[in-house]
Design a protein around this motif. Structure first.
Motif, short mmCIF file in Angstrom:
data_model
loop_
_atom_site.label_atom_id
_atom_site.label_comp_id
_atom_site.label_asym_id
_atom_site.label_seq_id
_atom_site.Cartn_x
_atom_site.Cartn_y
_atom_site.Cartn_z
N GLY A 128 0.84 -1.19 0.00
CA GLY A 128 0.00 0.00 0.00
C GLY A 128 0.87 1.24 0.00
O GLY A 128 2.10 1.16 0.08
N LEU A 129 0.23 2.38 -0.09
CA LEU A 129 0.93 3.67 -0.11
C LEU A 129 0.65 4.43 1.18
O LEU A 129 -0.38 4.25 1.81
N GLY A 130 1.56 5.31 1.55
CA GLY A 130 1.37 6.21 2.67
C GLY A 130 1.19 7.64 2.20
O GLY A 130 1.35 7.93 1.00
N PRO A 131 0.88 8.55 3.09
CA PRO A 131 0.71 9.96 2.70
C PRO A 131 1.95 10.54 2.02
O PRO A 131 1.82 11.42 1.17
N GLU A 132 3.13 10.04 2.38
CA GLU A 132 4.37 10.55 1.80
C GLU A 132 4.66 9.94 0.43
O GLU A 132 5.57 10.39 -0.27
N THR A 133 3.87 8.94 0.03
CA THR A 133 4.05 8.31 -1.29
C THR A 133 2.73 8.29 -2.06
O THR A 133 2.46 7.37 -2.82
N ALA A 160 7.77 10.53 -5.23
CA ALA A 160 8.13 9.56 -4.19
C ALA A 160 7.24 8.32 -4.30
O ALA A 160 7.69 7.19 -4.07
N GLY A 161 5.97 8.53 -4.65
CA GLY A 161 5.06 7.41 -4.84
C GLY A 161 5.49 6.52 -5.99
O GLY A 161 5.44 5.27 -5.88
N GLY A 203 -7.30 5.03 3.94
CA GLY A 203 -7.91 5.91 4.93
C GLY A 203 -7.87 7.38 4.60
O GLY A 203 -8.24 8.22 5.45
N VAL A 204 -7.46 7.73 3.39
CA VAL A 204 -7.45 9.15 2.96
C VAL A 204 -8.66 9.38 2.06
O VAL A 204 -8.90 8.61 1.12
N VAL A 238 -3.85 -1.87 -2.08
CA VAL A 238 -4.32 -0.48 -2.19
C VAL A 238 -3.12 0.34 -2.67
O VAL A 238 -2.51 1.10 -1.91
N VAL A 239 -2.82 0.19 -3.93
CA VAL A 239 -1.60 0.76 -4.52
C VAL A 239 -1.89 2.06 -5.29
O VAL A 239 -1.00 2.58 -5.96
N TYR A 240 -3.10 2.57 -5.14
CA TYR A 240 -3.51 3.75 -5.92
C TYR A 240 -3.64 5.00 -5.08
O TYR A 240 -3.74 6.11 -5.61
#
Length: 278
Positions: free
Chosen positions: A64-69, A81-82, A110-111, A104-106
């Motif tokens: 998955g991705l985080g807010p920084e990516t 960065a993503g 939770g955003v 959830v790679v898109y």
């Protein structure tokens, strides 16, 4: 069909050592194991790939991705960065010997930003187009997971996942469907699965409470019929989260024990999967 189970079933935290789980999975009779790339390093990936082969298993990966990516961000540096993270995830997937990466790679889990949904979806598709050469070079297929409305606003239904995969223009980008989320979002589970036939590359099963498939009220006859309609014969992965009280389960809002014991849940899940889908 090939049957697998997500290692997260046994993990208290995403950084837990995975190797001991492999013996349990192999002894239960699964064909493979799915592992999260959360907490993964290059060194761990190389060792894990060797251990998976030693246990006679195959492997798939989730991420998955985080807010920084966030590849949907208005900030160009964050989107870059993503992309870098997706490229790392693809190469790491290949390093462990897997050919499938999904989740959830898109967008970050939770955003929510529904006012900009169309723009964000387009940016996700553009990012997947950009990593197509990396997917090709490493013989990896990427699966976009449709998840429920309480976890994202961007891809909730099978049709939305198919639309994003199609928009990417990449033959290496497809769709991951999961019965837990289908049970929440789809009016017609069989039709949703069948309509994803051209893009369906991965499939997760659990029941409506994220427990053992067959123990709740997911319409399994419709699930089976949908997979038959789609001509799907790939991985079916038991992705269950059943034990409360640890950080990994809290990430997924597991606040009570859904099943009494993880290994028993995996054993019962495999028996149900073989009986239902073989």
């Amino acid at each position: 069909m090939k049957y697998s189970v997500h290692a997260g079933l046994w993990m208290a935290q995403w950084t837990d050592e995975i190797t001991p789980i492999l013996r349990i999975v192999a002894d239960l009779g699964y064909d493979g194991v799915e592992v999260s790339l959360l907490g993964m390093s290059d060194e761990k990936a190389e060792a894990l790939g060797s251990a998976v082969r030693d246990h006679g298993l195959e492997i798939t990966c989730s991420d998955g991705l985080g807010p920084e990516t966030d590849i949907t961000s208005d900030d160009e540096a964050v989107r870059a960065a993503g992309l870098k993270h997706l490229e790392w995830a693809i190469t790491t997937t290949a390093k462990v010997g897997a050919r499938g990466l999904a989740g959830v790679v898109y967008a970050p889990w939770g955003v929510f930003d529904p006012a900009n949904k169309a723009k964000r979806a387009a940016r996700s598709a553009e990012a997947f187009a950009a990593v197509h050469p990396v997917l090709e070079a490493h013989d990896v297929t990427l699966g976009i997971e449709a998840i429920n409305r309480f976890e994202t606003d961007l891809v909730n239904t099978a049709s939305e996942a198919v639309e994003m995969a199609t928009a990417s223009g990449s033959s290496r980008v497809g769709v991951l469907l999961d019965t837990f989320h289908l049970n929440i979002e789809e009016k017609d589970v069989r039709g949703a699965i069948a309509d994803a036939r051209d893009k369906l590359v991965h499939f997760h099963v659990s029941d409506n409470d994220r427990g053992v498939p067959g123990s709740g009220h997911v319409p399994w006859s419709d699930v089976k019929a949908g997979l038959n309609d789609a001509g799907y014969d790939g991985w079916i992965v038991a992705e269950m989260f059943v034990i409360a009280g640890n950080p990994a389960s809290a990430d997924l809002n597991i606040w009570r024990n859904i099943e009494p014991e993880a290994t028993d849940a995996a054993r019962r899940a495999l028996a149900f999967m073989k009986e239902t889908f073989s």
